[in-house]
Design a protein around this motif. Sequence first.
Motif, PDB file in Angstrom:
ATOM      1  N   TRP A 145     -40.540 -70.794  90.620  1.00  8.20           N
ATOM      2  CA  TRP A 145     -41.587 -70.337  89.715  1.00  8.20           C
ATOM      3  C   TRP A 145     -42.865 -70.005  90.467  1.00  8.20           C
ATOM      4  O   TRP A 145     -42.893 -69.960  91.699  1.00  8.20           O
ATOM      5  N   LYS A 146     -43.932 -69.759  89.744  1.00  9.26           N
ATOM      6  CA  LYS A 146     -45.118 -69.160  90.349  1.00  9.26           C
ATOM      7  C   LYS A 146     -45.718 -70.012  91.461  1.00  9.26           C
ATOM      8  O   LYS A 146     -46.148 -69.475  92.488  1.00  9.26           O
ATOM      9  N   MET A 147     -45.761 -71.329  91.287  1.00  4.63           N
ATOM     10  CA  MET A 147     -46.315 -72.165  92.347  1.00  4.63           C
ATOM     11  C   MET A 147     -45.361 -72.278  93.526  1.00  4.63           C
ATOM     12  O   MET A 147     -45.792 -72.372  94.682  1.00  4.63           O
ATOM     13  N   ASP A 148     -44.061 -72.239  93.268  1.00  8.43           N
ATOM     14  CA  ASP A 148     -43.073 -72.308  94.344  1.00  8.43           C
ATOM     15  C   ASP A 148     -43.172 -71.109  95.278  1.00  8.43           C
ATOM     16  O   ASP A 148     -42.910 -71.218  96.483  1.00  8.43           O
ATOM     17  N   LEU A 149     -43.526 -69.955  94.721  1.00  9.75           N
ATOM     18  CA  LEU A 149     -43.587 -68.710  95.509  1.00  9.75           C
ATOM     19  C   LEU A 149     -44.985 -68.436  96.059  1.00  9.75           C
ATOM     20  O   LEU A 149     -45.226 -67.353  96.603  1.00  9.75           O
ATOM     21  N   HIS A 150     -45.892 -69.392  95.934  1.00  8.25           N
ATOM     22  CA  HIS A 150     -47.283 -69.153  96.341  1.00  8.25           C
ATOM     23  C   HIS A 150     -47.421 -68.550  97.736  1.00  8.25           C
ATOM     24  O   HIS A 150     -48.151 -67.554  97.899  1.00  8.25           O
ATOM     25  N   PRO A 151     -46.774 -69.077  98.779  1.00  6.91           N
ATOM     26  CA  PRO A 151     -46.965 -68.473 100.114  1.00  6.91           C
ATOM     27  C   PRO A 151     -46.575 -66.995 100.154  1.00  6.91           C
ATOM     28  O   PRO A 151     -47.250 -66.181 100.790  1.00  6.91           O
ATOM     29  N   LEU A 152     -45.498 -66.639  99.464  1.00  7.09           N
ATOM     30  CA  LEU A 152     -45.073 -65.241  99.402  1.00  7.09           C
ATOM     31  C   LEU A 152     -46.107 -64.398  98.658  1.00  7.09           C
ATOM     32  O   LEU A 152     -46.479 -63.297  99.102  1.00  7.09           O
ATOM     33  N   LEU A 153     -46.593 -64.906  97.546  1.00  9.48           N
ATOM     34  CA  LEU A 153     -47.541 -64.142  96.728  1.00  9.48           C
ATOM     35  C   LEU A 153     -48.873 -63.945  97.436  1.00  9.48           C
ATOM     36  O   LEU A 153     -49.521 -62.900  97.297  1.00  9.48           O
ATOM     37  N   VAL A 154     -49.292 -64.940  98.211  1.00 10.28           N
ATOM     38  CA  VAL A 154     -50.521 -64.788  98.992  1.00 10.28           C
ATOM     39  C   VAL A 154     -50.371 -63.670 100.019  1.00 10.28           C
ATOM     40  O   VAL A 154     -51.299 -62.883 100.231  1.00 10.28           O
ATOM     41  N   ARG A 155     -49.211 -63.584 100.645  1.00  8.72           N
ATOM     42  CA  ARG A 155     -48.990 -62.503 101.621  1.00  8.72           C
ATOM     43  C   ARG A 155     -49.060 -61.143 100.930  1.00  8.72           C
ATOM     44  O   ARG A 155     -49.603 -60.178 101.488  1.00  8.72           O
ATOM     45  N   LEU A 156     -48.522 -61.047  99.715  1.00  6.12           N
ATOM     46  CA  LEU A 156     -48.602 -59.771  98.996  1.00  6.12           C
ATOM     47  C   LEU A 156     -50.044 -59.436  98.656  1.00  6.12           C
ATOM     48  O   LEU A 156     -50.452 -58.265  98.730  1.00  6.12           O
ATOM     49  N   ALA A 157     -50.838 -60.447  98.284  1.00  7.99           N
ATOM     50  CA  ALA A 157     -52.247 -60.198  97.977  1.00  7.99           C
ATOM     51  C   ALA A 157     -53.008 -59.750  99.217  1.00  7.99           C
ATOM     52  O   ALA A 157     -53.781 -58.781  99.178  1.00  7.99           O
ATOM     53  N   LEU A 158     -52.795 -60.440 100.327  1.00  2.00           N
ATOM     54  CA  LEU A 158     -53.542 -60.145 101.548  1.00  2.00           C
ATOM     55  C   LEU A 158     -53.140 -58.812 102.161  1.00  2.00           C
ATOM     56  O   LEU A 158     -53.989 -58.011 102.571  1.00  2.00           O
ATOM     57  N   ASP A 159     -51.836 -58.578 102.255  1.00  2.00           N
ATOM     58  CA  ASP A 159     -51.345 -57.396 102.978  1.00  2.00           C
ATOM     59  C   ASP A 159     -51.071 -56.209 102.070  1.00  2.00           C
ATOM     60  O   ASP A 159     -50.980 -55.074 102.548  1.00  2.00           O
ATOM     61  N   GLY A 160     -50.940 -56.464 100.773  1.00  2.00           N
ATOM     62  CA  GLY A 160     -50.676 -55.375  99.843  1.00  2.00           C
ATOM     63  C   GLY A 160     -51.920 -54.812  99.194  1.00  2.00           C
ATOM     64  O   GLY A 160     -51.851 -53.804  98.483  1.00  2.00           O
ATOM     65  N   GLY A 161     -53.070 -55.471  99.405  1.00  2.00           N
ATOM     66  CA  GLY A 161     -54.310 -54.973  98.833  1.00  2.00           C
ATOM     67  C   GLY A 161     -54.372 -55.090  97.324  1.00  2.00           C
ATOM     68  O   GLY A 161     -54.959 -54.239  96.649  1.00  2.00           O
ATOM     69  N   VAL A 162     -53.772 -56.157  96.765  1.00  2.00           N
ATOM     70  CA  VAL A 162     -53.719 -56.330  95.314  1.00  2.00           C
ATOM     71  C   VAL A 162     -54.242 -57.714  94.943  1.00  2.00           C
ATOM     72  O   VAL A 162     -54.280 -58.626  95.765  1.00  2.00           O
ATOM     73  N   GLN A 163     -54.654 -57.846  93.687  1.00  2.00           N
ATOM     74  CA  GLN A 163     -54.863 -59.170  93.107  1.00  2.00           C
ATOM     75  C   GLN A 163     -53.585 -59.535  92.369  1.00  2.00           C
ATOM     76  O   GLN A 163     -53.113 -58.793  91.507  1.00  2.00           O
ATOM     77  N   VAL A 164     -53.000 -60.660  92.718  1.00  2.00           N
ATOM     78  CA  VAL A 164     -51.754 -61.102  92.103  1.00  2.00           C
ATOM     79  C   VAL A 164     -52.067 -61.908  90.843  1.00  2.00           C
ATOM     80  O   VAL A 164     -52.927 -62.794  90.861  1.00  2.00           O
ATOM     81  N   MET A 165     -51.375 -61.594  89.768  1.00  2.00           N
ATOM     82  CA  MET A 165     -51.409 -62.411  88.553  1.00  2.00           C
ATOM     83  C   MET A 165     -50.029 -63.032  88.400  1.00  2.00           C
ATOM     84  O   MET A 165     -49.082 -62.383  87.931  1.00  2.00           O
ATOM     85  N   ALA A 166     -49.891 -64.289  88.822  1.00  2.00           N
ATOM     86  CA  ALA A 166     -48.598 -64.960  88.821  1.00  2.00           C
ATOM     87  C   ALA A 166     -48.368 -65.679  87.497  1.00  2.00           C
ATOM     88  O   ALA A 166     -49.281 -66.310  86.955  1.00  2.00           O
ATOM     89  N   PHE A 167     -47.133 -65.614  86.996  1.00  2.00           N
ATOM     90  CA  PHE A 167     -46.784 -66.254  85.728  1.00  2.00           C
ATOM     91  C   PHE A 167     -45.346 -66.761  85.811  1.00  2.00           C
ATOM     92  O   PHE A 167     -44.604 -66.411  86.737  1.00  2.00           O
ATOM     93  N   ASP A 168     -44.967 -67.591  84.858  1.00  2.00           N
ATOM     94  CA  ASP A 168     -43.592 -68.064  84.749  1.00  2.00           C
ATOM     95  C   ASP A 168     -42.877 -67.300  83.642  1.00  2.00           C
ATOM     96  O   ASP A 168     -43.446 -67.058  82.570  1.00  2.00           O
ATOM     97  N   LEU A 169     -41.630 -66.957  83.877  1.00  2.00           N
ATOM     98  CA  LEU A 169     -40.831 -66.283  82.865  1.00  2.00           C
ATOM     99  C   LEU A 169     -40.635 -67.182  81.642  1.00  2.00           C
ATOM    100  O   LEU A 169     -40.693 -68.412  81.736  1.00  2.00           O
ATOM    101  N   PRO A 170     -40.381 -66.593  80.482  1.00  2.00           N
ATOM    102  CA  PRO A 170     -39.988 -67.410  79.333  1.00  2.00           C
ATOM    103  C   PRO A 170     -38.797 -68.293  79.698  1.00  2.00           C
ATOM    104  O   PRO A 170     -37.899 -67.889  80.431  1.00  2.00           O
TER     105      PRO A 170
END
Length: 347
Positions: A145-170
């Motif tokens: 889930w969103k906290m489990d993938l935090h290291p991956l999502l931070v890399r996307l924010a830093l290197d992808g030039g985006v603000q990530v909005m992380a959420f959990d699926l239903p």
Amino acid sequence: MSYQWPMAAQDLFAERYPQMLNLGLPQRDVDAVRAAVEHMWADEPGGWVYEWSARAAAYAGARRHDLAYLAYGWAKFPSLADAAKLTALARQTEQYQLAAPGFPVPFDRRVLNLPHRGALTPVTVHLLGPAGGPVLIASGGLDSWKMDLHPLLVRLALDGGVQVMAFDLPGTGETQVPMTAVGGFELVQGLVEHARSIGNGRVGHFGFSMGGYYAAHSGLTGLVDAAVDLGGPIRDSFTEDNLKKLVFGMADIFGNALGFDHQPQPGELLALLGDYPLDELLAQDRNSPMLVINGADDVHVTQSDTLLFEGRRATDVWLVPDTGHVAASKLPGVVPVIASWLAEHLA
């Protein structure tokens, strides 16, 4: 609703070991927990949740909150099937927020009330990265889930030039409604609308595992400006034959997300999946730019669910050799490709 099922804990280590390492835990500590775990469900020495929670508590005591939230994430894995798993999720959330001042990107945690099947439901989101640019809504799958993938999502924010909005699926994590195809699409639409209001108007969608299914839907409908599907089931993975082949407890992880309170038979699962295959959207030609990736040796998602995107306009496809579901053992090489693609198509 939730339920436990017969599960050999060591089988989960066999499958998830690369993901445990590539998302940030030290190998020696993962090996130590692996050696200590003897069974899956009982909250006692030798139990999965007990041993992972003990490791997480040791990290917390040493003020390594960054490792503690990851370890508590594995403690509550693979689903919230009992009180001990719920406790582990609560402690993960606590440790994650304690770790937040050390994140290399700005962080905000907020709750959105989003439309869902004629009512509103709260959805907790984590914003990672500076505001004002493109926003990437992002989720994991059925068990990561969103906290489990935090290291991956931070890399996307830093290197992808985006603000990530992380959420959990239903049906997962902190999202309180069970998983359905239509209900999930509705929640995603609400997230996209909110994302357009807080950035520069450009929105992408990244999905990991089952999250890739919803990202593919967003891309195929043109709901977002760019979509990345990493390991999502699309069509052939929802057949009865494939459901019968699922291993490592995946059918029951899915069953928990769908809201079952008992271990369902394949036919019971199949009865709830009629709306899932994306055949009608695949037959259309209106998709946003898309990136579709998976490991060639995935035991959960069929190769065809990746390869069926080949030849579509504005779509890049990568079936990564010598790795399995979500290319977990090769994430260090896959994530930079995704970030670069996002930078090109969003930022």
